[in-house]
Design a protein around this motif. Structure first.
Motif, PDB file in Angstrom:
ATOM      1  N   SER A 121      -6.370   7.799 -11.672  1.00 45.04           N
ATOM      2  CA  SER A 121      -7.311   8.080 -10.279  1.00 45.04           C
ATOM      3  C   SER A 121      -8.119   6.577 -10.192  1.00 45.04           C
TER       4      SER A 121
ATOM      5  N   LEU B 246       1.887   1.777  -3.428  1.00 48.67           N
ATOM      6  CA  LEU B 246       1.220   2.293  -4.264  1.00 48.67           C
ATOM      7  C   LEU B 246       0.894   3.830  -4.130  1.00 48.67           C
ATOM      8  N   GLN B 247       1.007   4.125  -2.746  1.00 49.49           N
ATOM      9  CA  GLN B 247       0.860   5.436  -2.409  1.00 49.49           C
ATOM     10  C   GLN B 247       1.796   6.383  -3.026  1.00 49.49           C
TER      11      GLN B 247
ATOM     12  N   TYR C  40      -6.690  -0.372  -5.139  1.00 51.24           N
ATOM     13  CA  TYR C  40      -6.796  -0.233  -3.756  1.00 51.24           C
ATOM     14  C   TYR C  40      -8.247  -1.435  -3.280  1.00 51.24           C
ATOM     15  N   SER C  41      -9.240  -1.294  -4.352  1.00 51.98           N
ATOM     16  CA  SER C  41     -10.253  -2.217  -3.994  1.00 51.98           C
ATOM     17  C   SER C  41      -9.902  -3.751  -4.170  1.00 51.98           C
TER      18      SER C  41
ATOM     19  N   LEU D  25      -6.751  -4.790  -3.395  1.00 55.16           N
ATOM     20  CA  LEU D  25      -5.867  -5.124  -2.310  1.00 55.16           C
ATOM     21  C   LEU D  25      -6.905  -5.229  -1.143  1.00 55.16           C
ATOM     22  N   HIS D  26      -7.939  -4.555  -0.958  1.00 54.87           N
ATOM     23  CA  HIS D  26      -8.669  -4.509   0.148  1.00 54.87           C
ATOM     24  C   HIS D  26      -9.605  -5.876   0.030  1.00 54.87           C
TER      25      HIS D  26
ATOM     26  N   LEU E 192      -5.928   3.635  -9.456  1.00 53.34           N
ATOM     27  CA  LEU E 192      -5.644   3.437  -8.391  1.00 53.34           C
ATOM     28  C   LEU E 192      -6.832   3.201  -7.487  1.00 53.34           C
ATOM     29  N   ASP E 193      -8.080   3.234  -7.639  1.00 57.10           N
ATOM     30  CA  ASP E 193      -9.106   2.890  -6.892  1.00 57.10           C
ATOM     31  C   ASP E 193      -9.365   1.405  -7.083  1.00 57.10           C
TER      32      ASP E 193
ATOM     33  N   LEU F 278       0.658  -1.224   0.076  1.00 57.95           N
ATOM     34  CA  LEU F 278      -0.043  -0.019  -0.114  1.00 57.95           C
ATOM     35  C   LEU F 278       0.798   1.098  -0.025  1.00 57.95           C
ATOM     36  N   GLN F 279       2.086   1.040   0.536  1.00 58.10           N
ATOM     37  CA  GLN F 279       2.823   2.407   0.816  1.00 58.10           C
ATOM     38  C   GLN F 279       3.610   2.462  -0.535  1.00 58.10           C
TER      39      GLN F 279
ATOM     40  N   GLN G 255       1.340   6.658  -6.553  1.00 60.35           N
ATOM     41  CA  GLN G 255       0.166   7.789  -6.597  1.00 60.35           C
ATOM     42  C   GLN G 255       0.861   9.275  -6.625  1.00 60.35           C
TER      43      GLN G 255
END
Length: 441
Positions: free
Chosen positions: A315, A291-292, A322-323, A325-326, A318-319, A288-289, A295
């Motif tokens: 964007s 990816l951030q 993130y989805s 990954l979650h 990236l969403d 996550l870090q 970003q």
């Protein structure tokens, strides 16, 4: 022709030569016999006789030899003695000089044990290259032992404490007595034919050499060697050694130790699961870090170029990442939670409440059967009594009188013939309803 003087012996010379002949021609022997006339001299030497039902022989066992005997012999003991044949010259007594002594049964068994051990070792049955490694992970364990013995209880207790998720299949067998070896072999054959377990534990609790003797059976040793399933031998206590221990793929000092070898500790498993979960969280946080960071880099690039359309696409991408990954994190967490719940459910399944209820039902059923058997036995006894009473009545003299007969008595004795009577004899004649007195005229 030899000179007669050359063949004349003194007594001492004769006894000495006889001793030399006995010691050189026969020498050392093993004797199985009963102790008699035992005397422990103040010098520490033992003197006794060895006898059977037909003969006896004097025996001496000197102090430097008898100090190695574990049990002091007594009158009537059956022993196995290793001795040298000799002769006591001063008295001309033929005797044995004992060098080793042990109880008869145990000594013979030890000899048989050593002979079989050497023979099987020479054939390669104990060789390390034939040993099968234990599989990993072990999910199913087979146990070959007595269904009512303490060894089974110990094994199940350890498995339940360390890892209740392990399936256990019991192949019951006698572990002591003449038929025990054949039952153990049959259980091994059944386990290999079914091929339903990852490893087999074969053993029992401690006991004497005679109690454990079935595990020194040559047929059992060859069956263990031929097994396609890895076998752990867990016979007796740590000091007990059997042929099965040598030929098995692995030896455990006790049944409980065997259970520990095949089970992974539940606490260690939970600790490993928590460590895996922590590593997963760290990996996810690191990703996550990253990816951030990507970003942020993309934002900076967009700020330099002002491409609004590309910024919107990045964007959206990236969403989606993130989805995903979650979703990945949630799925992994749920799977770990399900595994923990599954282990807890398996632990509940091993609760003794269900087994206790079954045993109560079985006790009630057996109690009902016992009442039925007692009632039937009482009826049979009552019928037998009635039959005996009827039979006794048919041969009773009273029944004979009731059919119109009478019995005459003279001085209390039954008159069977007229010739037994004389004039003047007094008679008592008995009928079914009374009796009369009369006199012979």
């Amino acid at each position: 022709m030899p000179n007669p003087v050359d063949t004349i012996y003194t007594v001492s010379r004769l006894n000495r030569q006889a001793r030399m002949v006995l010691e050189s021609e026969i020498g050392q022997v093993w004797v199985r016999a009963e102790i008699s006339n035992f005397v422990a001299a103040s010098s520490g030497h033992w003197y006794f006789s060895l006898k059977d039902d037909r003969a006896q022989v004097r025996t001496a066992m000197f102090r430097n030899a008898n100090r190695n005997v574990s049990l002091r012999p007594k009158e009537g003991d059956r022993v196995l003695v290793r001795a040298t044949l000799s002769l006591y010259e001063p008295r001309g007594d033929y005797q044995l000089i004992a060098e080793h002594m042990e109880p008869e049964g145990e000594g013979l068994l030890k000899q048989q044990f050593e002979q079989l051990k050497q023979r099987l070792a020479a054939e390669g049955l104990f060789a390390q290259q034939h040993k099968q490694p234990l599989p990993h992970p072990i999910l199913k364990v087979g146990i070959i032992t007595s269904a009512t013995g303490a060894a089974l209880h110990d094994i199940l207790t350890v498995l339940k404490r360390r890892n209740p998720a392990i399936d256990v299949i019991i192949y019951p067998s006698q572990v002591q007595g003449e038929s025990a070896a054949l039952q153990l072999i049959q259980a091994l054959h059944v386990a290999n034919q079914r091929n339903e377990v990852d490893v087999l534990i074969v053993g029992r609790g401690g006991g004497s050499l005679e109690d454990l003797w079935c595990f020194n059976d040559e047929r059992l040793a060859r069956a263990i060697f031929a097994s396609g399933i890895p076998i752990i031998s867990a016979v007796g206590h740590e000091v007990d050694i059997s042929i099965a221990d040598f030929v098995a793929d692995l030896r455990a000092p006790t049944p409980s130790a065997a259970a520990e070898m095949v089970s992974e500790d539940r606490l260690e498993l939970q600790k490993r699961l928590l460590n895996t979960q922590r590593r997963l969280h760290r990996a996810m946080a690191s990703q996550l870090q990253q990816l951030q960071g990507r970003q942020q880099l993309a934002v900076e690039q967009l700020q330099r170029t002002h491409p609004k359309a590309r910024l919107a696409q990045q964007s959206q991408y990236l969403d989606r990442l993130y989805s995903d990954l979650h979703h990945l994190m949630s799925g992994q967490f749920n799977r770990s939670l399900q595994q923990i719940n599954h282990l807890q459910a398996r632990l509940q399944q091993h609760s003794p409440q269900h087994k206790l209820q079954q045993m109560r039902q079985q006790l009630a059923y057996q109690s009902q059967g016992l009442h039925r058997q007692m009632h039937k036995l009482l009826q049979d006894k009552q019928q037998g009594l009635a039959n005996s009473s009827h039979l006794l009545n048919t041969v009773s003299p009273l029944a004979t009188l009731s059919r119109g007969y009478s019995i005459s008595l003279k001085q209390g004795e039954v008159v069977k013939r007229a010739a037994d009577l004389q004039s003047g004899d007094k008679l008592t004649t008995r009928f079914v309803d009374g009796e009369i007195n009369s006199k012979v005229e």
